[in-house]
Design an enzyme around this catalytic site. Sequence first.
Site, PDB file in Angstrom:
ATOM      1  CB  SER A 178      -0.850  -0.011   1.281  1.00  0.00           C
ATOM      2  OG  SER A 178      -1.520   1.219   1.461  1.00  0.00           O
TER       3      SER A 178
ATOM      4  CE1 TYR B 258      -4.163  -2.243   5.235  1.00  0.00           C
ATOM      5  CE2 TYR B 258      -3.270  -0.083   4.699  1.00  0.00           C
ATOM      6  CZ  TYR B 258      -3.848  -1.284   4.302  1.00  0.00           C
ATOM      7  OH  TYR B 258      -4.102  -1.506   2.969  1.00  0.00           O
TER       8      TYR B 258
END
Length: 262
Positions: free
Chosen positions: A147, A160
């Site tokens: 990401s 995350y």
Amino acid sequence: MNNVTGKVALISGSARGLGAETARTFVAGGGKVVVADILDEVGLATVEEIKVAGGEALYVHLDVTQESDWQKAVDSAVNGFGKLDVLVNNAGIFFTKSTAKMTLEDWRLMTSVNLDGVFLGTKTALPALKESAANADVGSAIVNLSSVAGITGAKGASAYCMSKGGVRLYTKACALEFASSRIRVNSIHPGLIDTDMGRLVIDSARGPENADRVRKAMEASHPIGRIGVPQDIANGIVYLASDDAAFMTGSELIVDGGSTAQ
Ligand SMILES: NC(=O)c1ccc[n+]([C@@H]2O[C@H](COP(=O)([O-])OP(=O)(O)OC[C@H]3O[C@@H](n4cnc5c(N)ncnc54)[C@H](O)[C@@H]3O)[C@@H](O)[C@H]2O)c1
């Protein structure tokens, strides 16, 4: 479109979202896919849709945190389509929580899906990927979903970011480890993409009641002027999986509308 004719891909978390779009794009490029997820009904519907469109796909239940599920998923590819050329470690979860409020259980949940899942998939698929690489022109490929949050920090999303930063460097180390086996390993780094998870990111930023305002702010934070659509990422994944990316390994493909260029 990148050509993946004759290639077989196993895509984790591909019942919906980026994984499902990647499955459709891979089949459109001439490949066959194993759709694997915990959402069995949704996954079976995705497979049905691919078959109705004339493609070859099969579904297998896969919880990426379970080593035995991974073995069944790899076996499904080999028994169903004769080999495994491509592994896409796509399944992932997202939540926001401050470090002060996060429990060890929260932290371990993030680690189990986003990191253990990638490790178990890679380890279990390795023998089949090595075998197909030995018989292929270019070799085989692993594509890992990281990401932009694996490159820069995101406030409130430390667990995350930890997981996606881990995926980024695990990818590079595996690329070095598997290069002599002709297995290329690359990561892809999406910006904000319009999927269930993307909408959760927007809702988590300020609460669902302000979703429209937050969405506009997030669109503006992408210099290209919009957030991404699943096809933007599926195109990148299928490229990395294809022989067109023959000289790419240990690389990170950022597909984020310019958000990390600022
Ligand atoms: N959407 C975004 O904005 C965005 C941005 C950057 C990275 N990503 C990454 O892309 C990947 C796909 O995201 P998405 O937007 O399609 O999310 P999504 O929530 O729409 O889909 C994720 C899929 O993973 C599956 N999944 C979750 N836990 C699983 C488990 N334990 N075992 C097997 N499958 C499981 C879900 O059932 C779902 O089908 C994720 O790794 C995510 O972190 C997404």
